[in-house]
Write an enzyme that holds these catalytic residues in place. Structure first.
Site, PDB file in Angstrom:
ATOM      1  N   TYR A   1      14.621  30.957   8.516  1.00 52.64           N
ATOM      2  CA  TYR A   1      13.362  31.625   8.868  1.00 52.64           C
ATOM      3  C   TYR A   1      13.190  31.689  10.379  1.00 52.64           C
ATOM      4  O   TYR A   1      13.496  30.732  11.100  1.00 52.64           O
ATOM      5  CB  TYR A   1      12.184  30.844   8.309  1.00 52.64           C
TER       6      TYR A   1
ATOM      7  N   MET B   1      10.956  25.069   2.688  1.00 52.53           N
ATOM      8  CA  MET B   1      10.245  24.243   1.713  1.00 52.53           C
ATOM      9  C   MET B   1      11.202  23.451   0.837  1.00 52.53           C
ATOM     10  O   MET B   1      11.004  22.265   0.586  1.00 52.53           O
ATOM     11  CB  MET B   1       9.358  25.132   0.832  1.00 52.53           C
TER      12      MET B   1
ATOM     13  N   ARG C   1     -10.890  -0.363  14.817  1.00 50.80           N
ATOM     14  CA  ARG C   1     -10.692   0.458  13.629  1.00 50.80           C
ATOM     15  C   ARG C   1     -11.490  -0.201  12.508  1.00 50.80           C
ATOM     16  O   ARG C   1     -12.668   0.052  12.362  1.00 50.80           O
ATOM     17  CB  ARG C   1      -9.181   0.527  13.344  1.00 50.80           C
TER      18      ARG C   1
ATOM     19  N   LYS D   1       0.843  -1.205   0.000  1.00 47.46           N
ATOM     20  CA  LYS D   1       0.000   0.000   0.000  1.00 47.46           C
ATOM     21  C   LYS D   1       0.878   1.255   0.000  1.00 47.46           C
ATOM     22  O   LYS D   1       2.078   1.189   0.283  1.00 47.46           O
ATOM     23  CB  LYS D   1      -0.902  -0.026   1.232  1.00 47.46           C
TER      24      LYS D   1
HETATM   25  C1  LIG Z   1      -0.310  -1.979   6.747  1.00 50.57           C
HETATM   26  C2  LIG Z   1      -0.865  -3.231   7.279  1.00 50.57           C
HETATM   27  C3  LIG Z   1      -0.033  -4.353   7.436  1.00 50.57           C
HETATM   28  C4  LIG Z   1       1.481  -4.283   7.279  1.00 50.57           C
HETATM   29  O1  LIG Z   1       1.976  -3.849   8.540  1.00 50.57           O
HETATM   30  P1  LIG Z   1       3.528  -3.551   8.859  1.00 50.57           P
HETATM   31  O2  LIG Z   1       3.473  -3.039  10.261  1.00 50.57           O
HETATM   32  O3  LIG Z   1       3.981  -2.501   7.904  1.00 50.57           O
HETATM   33  O4  LIG Z   1       4.282  -4.819   8.734  1.00 50.57           O
HETATM   34  C5  LIG Z   1      -0.633  -5.545   7.816  1.00 50.57           C
HETATM   35  N1  LIG Z   1      -1.966  -5.622   8.057  1.00 50.57           N
HETATM   36  C6  LIG Z   1      -2.782  -4.562   7.941  1.00 50.57           C
HETATM   37  C7  LIG Z   1      -4.231  -4.714   8.227  1.00 50.57           C
HETATM   38  C8  LIG Z   1      -2.264  -3.320   7.570  1.00 50.57           C
HETATM   39  O5  LIG Z   1      -3.076  -2.260   7.471  1.00 50.57           O
END
Ligand SMILES: *Cc1c(COP(=O)(O)O)cnc(C)c1O
Length: 373
Positions: free
Chosen positions: A260, A308, A138, A39
């Protein structure tokens, strides 16, 4: 991706380290298969090369956050490998899932109903994962919804359950009792689905030990060189390096403020080097006066605020010929561990990686074979 041929800041991604990290997790894993989370553009390193690298290492199960990422990944991988979408399915998206052979993670009874309706409409059994919540609050079925599902299993009609999964809350902490509590809860839940493979461990979960492994893992950060257990030394190989060339050096002999807001005051004699990477490149602004870089093996502090497009480093401790315009500075990787820099920024290596900007000259290298591309 724009070519960025003239950038004075380079992001190097070591694909052989990526492959080695996958193999390391496979070696530790006692279940059937180590799936990978790609992802967020594979945690910032680029999903195309990352997914191809994992596929070449034998990975056949991929996880992404949302449907757009899944469609893109199917285009990269072609037909065959399993792709799960963590966000699950919303009504009217069923056609996109089936057209791209994507599997939703079903997170609540409404998503189960949506997928079952789509299965009935296409008169084919449709593959999916079932996510049960064991403490994250969640995504995933809460206990009451799981009870309803177990009492009314016909809700799963037409759904070919491939995985039952849950996600660790404190997987990155070695002795946190919540890990064992979740493990016990998940073990009971998975007993209700004896013919379905179980998926529990993220990357950190693999390191928690074999009892956390079950059938299919969902590894993420560790693959990309992050430290899945920040309280222990990092076992993973470094994947990402960011280096930039010094743009200008300022000699200061009478007291002078830097950057800055005049938040840093150089008393002098001092040398301040300006480096062309700033918060627009994902270098956290919170590293003003707290970040650090490495030049020629010497650690140098960020002096003043992060701008920036640039930062200013106090390079007084470095030999002048090593800290001149055009000389290289390590900003991430090398002497700068992502975990340590993230801590200085008040964040975690996950955020540091996924925010890496798009203005770098990007190089993918394979140190085990033919070299650069
Ligand atoms: C992102 C995610 C993972 C991967 O987790 P890591 O901590 O990066 O190894 C696994 N399961 C779910 C549900 C996730 O959202």
């Amino acid at each position: 991706m724009k070519s960025r041929d003239y950038s004075n800041a380079t992001l190097t991604i070591d694909l052989s380290a990526l492959a080695a990290n996958y193999r390391l997790l496979v070696d530790k894993f006692v279940g059937r298969h180590v799936g990978v989370a790609v992802k967020a553009d594979a945690y910032g390193i680029g999903v195309e090369r990352a997914a191809q690298t994992f596929f070449a290492e034998g990975c056949r199960t991929f996880f992404v956050a949302n449907l757009d990422e899944g469609v893109e990944l199917r285009g990269i991988l072609g037909p065959g490998p399993e792709i799960y979408i963590f966000e699950g399915i919303s009504a009217d998206r069923g056609g996109v899932f089936t057209a791209n052979d994507l599997r939703p993670v079903l997170n609540h009874l409404g998503q189960i109903a949506t997928w079952a309706e789509h299965a009935a409409a296409t008169s084919n059994p449709l593959a999916a994962a079932l996510h049960v919540d064991t403490g994250m609050s969640r995504l995933g079925l809460p206990g009451q919804e799981l009870d309803i599902l177990l009492a009314e299993p016909e809700r799963l009609a037409g759904i070919d359950l491939k995985l039952v999964m849950s996600h660790l809350v404190c997987g990155d902490e070695i002795d946190n009792p919540s890990n064992n509590n979740q493990l016990r809860a998940f073990s009971q839940i998975r007993n209700h689905f004896p013919d379905v493979e179980a998926s529990f461990a993220n990357g950190a979960g693999i390191l928690q030990g074999p009892e956390y492994h079950f059938d299919v893992a969902r590894a993420g950060l560790a693959l990309y060189g992050g430290n899945p257990m920040p309280s222990l030394p990092n076992q993973m190989s470094e994947v990402i390096q960011i280096k930039a060339k010094i743009a200008q050096v300022r000699e200061i002999d009478s007291p002078q403020t830097v950057g800055y807001g005049a938040t840093h005051r150089a008393i002098g004699p001092a040398r301040i080097a300006t480096v062309p990477v700033g918060y627009a490149d994902g270098y956290p602004r919170s590293l003003g006066n707290t970040g650090f870089a490495v030049i020629d093996g010497v650690r140098v502090p960020v002096a003043g605020r992060v701008s920036m497009d640039m930062i200013t480093l106090d390079v007084t401790a470095v030999a002048p010929e090593k800290a001149a315009p055009g000389c290289e500075v390590e900003l991430l990787g090398g002497g700068v561990s992502p975990v340590e820099l993230a801590r200085a920024a008040g964040t975690v290596d996950y955020e540091l990686l996924t925010r890496i900007g798009s203005r770098y000259h990007r190089r993918y290298v394979d140190t085990t074979s033919s070299g650069n591309s």
